[in-house]
Design an enzyme around this catalytic site. Structure first.
Site, mmCIF file in Angstrom:
data_model
loop_
_atom_site.group_PDB
_atom_site.id
_atom_site.type_symbol
_atom_site.label_atom_id
_atom_site.label_comp_id
_atom_site.label_asym_id
_atom_site.label_seq_id
_atom_site.Cartn_x
_atom_site.Cartn_y
_atom_site.Cartn_z
ATOM 1 N N ASP A 1 0.834 -1.206 0.000
ATOM 2 C CA ASP A 1 0.000 0.000 0.000
ATOM 3 C C ASP A 1 0.866 1.253 0.000
ATOM 4 O OD1 ASP A 1 -2.866 1.098 0.623
ATOM 5 O OD2 ASP A 1 -1.526 2.161 1.997
ATOM 6 N N TYR B 1 2.618 9.989 -0.081
ATOM 7 C CA TYR B 1 3.705 9.430 0.740
ATOM 8 C C TYR B 1 5.075 9.731 0.118
ATOM 9 C CZ TYR B 1 -0.098 6.499 2.674
ATOM 10 O OH TYR B 1 -1.273 6.039 3.224
ATOM 11 N N LYS C 1 -2.906 5.820 -4.222
ATOM 12 C CA LYS C 1 -4.100 6.631 -3.913
ATOM 13 C C LYS C 1 -4.024 7.993 -4.576
ATOM 14 C CE LYS C 1 -3.939 4.487 0.650
ATOM 15 N NZ LYS C 1 -2.513 4.463 0.992
ATOM 16 N N HIS D 1 -8.184 8.997 -1.836
ATOM 17 C CA HIS D 1 -7.540 8.962 -0.516
ATOM 18 C C HIS D 1 -8.456 9.496 0.600
ATOM 19 C CE1 HIS D 1 -3.194 8.992 1.230
ATOM 20 N NE2 HIS D 1 -4.055 8.663 2.162
ATOM 21 N N SER E 1 -11.210 5.662 0.370
ATOM 22 C CA SER E 1 -10.542 5.594 1.665
ATOM 23 C C SER E 1 -11.099 6.708 2.543
ATOM 24 C CB SER E 1 -9.032 5.752 1.469
ATOM 25 O OG SER E 1 -8.370 5.810 2.711
ATOM 26 N N SER F 1 6.302 -1.195 9.086
ATOM 27 C CA SER F 1 7.484 -1.266 9.941
ATOM 28 C C SER F 1 8.723 -1.126 9.068
ATOM 29 C CB SER F 1 7.537 -2.599 10.703
ATOM 30 O OG SER F 1 8.735 -2.670 11.445
HETATM 31 N N1 LIG Z 1 -5.733 5.775 3.736
HETATM 32 C C1 LIG Z 1 -5.235 6.563 4.653
HETATM 33 O O1 LIG Z 1 -5.651 7.733 4.841
HETATM 34 C C2 LIG Z 1 -4.123 6.039 5.515
HETATM 35 C C3 LIG Z 1 -3.762 6.738 6.681
HETATM 36 C C4 LIG Z 1 -2.762 6.202 7.469
HETATM 37 C C5 LIG Z 1 -2.150 5.002 7.107
HETATM 38 N N2 LIG Z 1 -2.493 4.374 5.953
HETATM 39 C C6 LIG Z 1 -1.828 3.102 5.530
HETATM 40 O O2 LIG Z 1 -1.790 2.195 6.624
HETATM 41 C C7 LIG Z 1 -0.434 1.836 6.901
HETATM 42 C C8 LIG Z 1 -0.203 1.532 8.375
HETATM 43 O O3 LIG Z 1 -0.516 2.621 9.194
HETATM 44 P P1 LIG Z 1 0.619 3.466 9.922
HETATM 45 O O4 LIG Z 1 1.646 3.871 8.943
HETATM 46 O O5 LIG Z 1 -0.091 4.509 10.705
HETATM 47 O O6 LIG Z 1 1.371 2.434 10.866
HETATM 48 P P2 LIG Z 1 0.989 1.252 11.891
HETATM 49 O O7 LIG Z 1 1.211 -0.027 11.181
HETATM 50 O O8 LIG Z 1 -0.303 1.491 12.560
HETATM 51 O O9 LIG Z 1 2.110 1.458 13.020
HETATM 52 C C9 LIG Z 1 3.450 1.598 12.687
HETATM 53 C C10 LIG Z 1 4.241 1.765 13.957
HETATM 54 O O10 LIG Z 1 4.190 0.554 14.719
HETATM 55 C C11 LIG Z 1 5.528 0.092 14.938
HETATM 56 N N3 LIG Z 1 5.529 -1.367 14.826
HETATM 57 C C12 LIG Z 1 5.117 -2.106 13.774
HETATM 58 N N4 LIG Z 1 5.244 -3.427 14.044
HETATM 59 C C13 LIG Z 1 5.758 -3.513 15.298
HETATM 60 C C14 LIG Z 1 6.101 -4.617 16.125
HETATM 61 N N5 LIG Z 1 5.931 -5.870 15.720
HETATM 62 N N6 LIG Z 1 6.615 -4.339 17.381
HETATM 63 C C15 LIG Z 1 6.766 -3.055 17.802
HETATM 64 N N7 LIG Z 1 6.439 -1.974 17.050
HETATM 65 C C16 LIG Z 1 5.943 -2.202 15.808
HETATM 66 C C17 LIG Z 1 6.372 0.716 13.845
HETATM 67 O O11 LIG Z 1 7.701 0.873 14.289
HETATM 68 P P3 LIG Z 1 8.951 0.028 13.667
HETATM 69 O O12 LIG Z 1 9.202 0.591 12.297
HETATM 70 O O13 LIG Z 1 10.025 0.315 14.661
HETATM 71 O O14 LIG Z 1 8.563 -1.406 13.643
HETATM 72 C C18 LIG Z 1 5.695 2.071 13.685
HETATM 73 O O15 LIG Z 1 6.146 2.975 14.684
HETATM 74 C C19 LIG Z 1 0.326 3.069 6.383
HETATM 75 O O16 LIG Z 1 1.705 2.830 6.300
HETATM 76 C C20 LIG Z 1 -0.390 3.339 5.095
HETATM 77 O O17 LIG Z 1 0.024 2.435 4.093
HETATM 78 C C21 LIG Z 1 -3.498 4.861 5.173
#
Ligand SMILES: NC(=O)c1ccc[n+]([C@@H]2O[C@H](COP(=O)([O-])OP(=O)(O)OC[C@H]3O[C@@H](n4cnc5c(N)ncnc54)[C@H](OP(=O)(O)O)[C@@H]3O)[C@@H](O)[C@H]2O)c1
Length: 272
Positions: A44, A49, A74, A107, A136, A230
Site C-alpha cells: 500500500d 507518501y 491513492k 484517498h 478511503s 514497519s
Molecule cells: N488511507 C489513509 O488515509 C491512511 C492513513 C494512514 C495510514 N495508511 C496506511 O496504513 C499503513 C499503516 O498505518 P501506519 O503507517 O499509521 O502504521 P501502523 O502499522 O499502525 O504502526 C506503525 C508503527 O508501529 C511500529 N511497529 C510495527 N510493528 C511492530 C512490532 N511488531 N513491534 C513493535 N512496534 C511495531 C512501527 O515501528 P517500527 O518501524 O520500529 O517497527 C511504527 O512505529 C500506512 O503505512 C499506510 O500504508 C493509510
C-alpha cells in the site's frame, strides 16, 4: 495464506504492508523488499507518501512476477476532478514503473470533485489501467452519497481501524459488509506500539504472541485486511505471522472494549 474475495472477482491475501512515513524512496525500497521476502504480497502506497519510485524499484528487484503482487496507490486531494484524476493516475504509474494498478483509491472524501474522480476511476477500470477501484476514509454518509453514481462499485474502503476506535467504526464496517466492500484497516498498530495496554499484553502472553500480532489477528477476525507498517525486519516478519492462532470470543470482546475514540489520523465525518 487465507484470502479475501473482492467484488471484482479477484482474491487478495488477508494482510498487506503499509508505507506511510517510511522515509525516502531508498528507505521505502528497503522496507518493501524485506516485506516481499517475508511473504507479503499486498503493498500500500499513495502519491502523498512521496515513495512510489522506491516501492516500484522494490517490486522490480524482488524478482517476483508482477501478477503475484497486489499494488495499491491513492489519488491525493488536490488531484480530485475528472481530468486531473486521469493525469494523476498516469503519473503514479510512471513513478511506480508499472503499466497497471491492482487498486486505486480516492484517498479522502475531501471535496465534492471526488464524484468526477469516481467517473474517471470508472473509465480507468473499463480500460484495464486499474484492476479495482476503491475509496478511503469514507463514512457511511460518503458511501451512501456514492451509491448509484455510475455503474462502478467500490471494491475497498480503507479506513483507520484498531481496537481504540472499534465502536466508532462499527457502522461503516457493517455498511461495507452488507455491500460487499472489503475494509482495509490502516494504522492498526500505531497506538498500541506507542502505549501497550494490559488487556492486549495479557492475551499476547497467554498465546505466546506479540501484542502487535494479537491486534492484527483481531483485525482479520473482524473481516478486515490490516496494513501494518514497519522498517524493522523482525517486526515485518512477525507481523506477517498471524495465521497460526485464533482469538477467542472473550479475547475479541476484551479488545473491542478498548474503544476510546482517539484517532491516529483525521475524522472524515462531514468532509467534502
Ligand atoms: N488511507 C489513509 O488515509 C491512511 C492513513 C494512514 C495510514 N495508511 C496506511 O496504513 C499503513 C499503516 O498505518 P501506519 O503507517 O499509521 O502504521 P501502523 O502499522 O499502525 O504502526 C506503525 C508503527 O508501529 C511500529 N511497529 C510495527 N510493528 C511492530 C512490532 N511488531 N513491534 C513493535 N512496534 C511495531 C512501527 O515501528 P517500527 O518501524 O520500529 O517497527 C511504527 O512505529 C500506512 O503505512 C499506510 O500504508 C493509510
Amino acid at each position: 495464506m487465507r484470502q479475501y474475495h473482492l467484488n471484482t472477482g479477484r482474491n487478495v491475501p488477508v494482510i498487506g504492508f503499509g508505507t506511510w512515513q517510511i522515509g525516502s524512496d531508498d528507505a521505502a525500497k528497503a522496507a518493501v523488499l524485506t516485506a516481499l521476502e517475508a511473504g507479503y504480497r499486498v503493498i500500500d502506497t499513495a502519491r502523498i507518501y512521496g515513495n512510489e519510485r522506491g516501492v516500484g524499484a522494490a517490486i522490480r528487484e524482488s524478482g517476483l512476477k508482477r501478477e503475484d503482487i497486489f499494488v495499491t496507490t491513492k489519488l491525493w486531494n488536490d488531484d480530485q476532478g475528472h481530468d486531473r484524476t486521469l493525469q494523476a493516475c498516469q503519473r503514479s504509474l510512471e513513478r511506480l514503473g508499472l503499466s497497471y494498478l491492482d487498486l486505486y483509491l480516492i484517498h479522502w472524501p475531501a471535496t465534492s470533485r471526488r464524484h468526477d474522480s469516481w467517473q474517471a476511476f470508472e473509465e480507468l477500470y473499463q480500460e484495464g489501467t486499474i484492476k479495482a477501484a476503491g475509496v478511503s476514509n469514507y463514512t457511511v454518509e460518503h458511501l451512501e452519497d456514492l451509491d448509484g453514481r455510475g455503474e462502478l462499485l467500490p471494491a475497498v474502503n480503507q479506513v483507520e481501524f484498531h481496537p481504540f476506535i472499534y465502536e466508532q467504526q462499527r457502522a461503516v464496517l457493517e455498511y461495507c459488509r452488507q455491500h460487499d466492500i472489503l475494509v482495509e484497516a490502516y494504522s492498526p498498530l500505531s497506538r498500541i506500539s506507542s502505549s501497550p495496554r494490559p488487556a492486549i499484553t495479557n492475551i499476547a502472553k497467554r498465546l505466546g504472541k506479540t501484542p502487535q500480532q494479537v491486534v492484527l489477528r483481531w483485525c482479520i477476525q473482524h473481516g478486515t485486511l490490516p496494513l501494518p507498517r514497519s522498517t524493522k525486519p523482525d517486526h515485518i516478519a512477525s507481523n506477517f505471522d498471524i495465521n497460526s492462532f485464533e482469538l477467542t470470543d472473550d479475547d475479541m470482546r476484551a479488545l473491542n472494549g478498548l474503544s476510546d475514540g482517539q484517532r491516529v489520523t483525521w475524522d472524515p465525518a462531514g468532509m467534502g
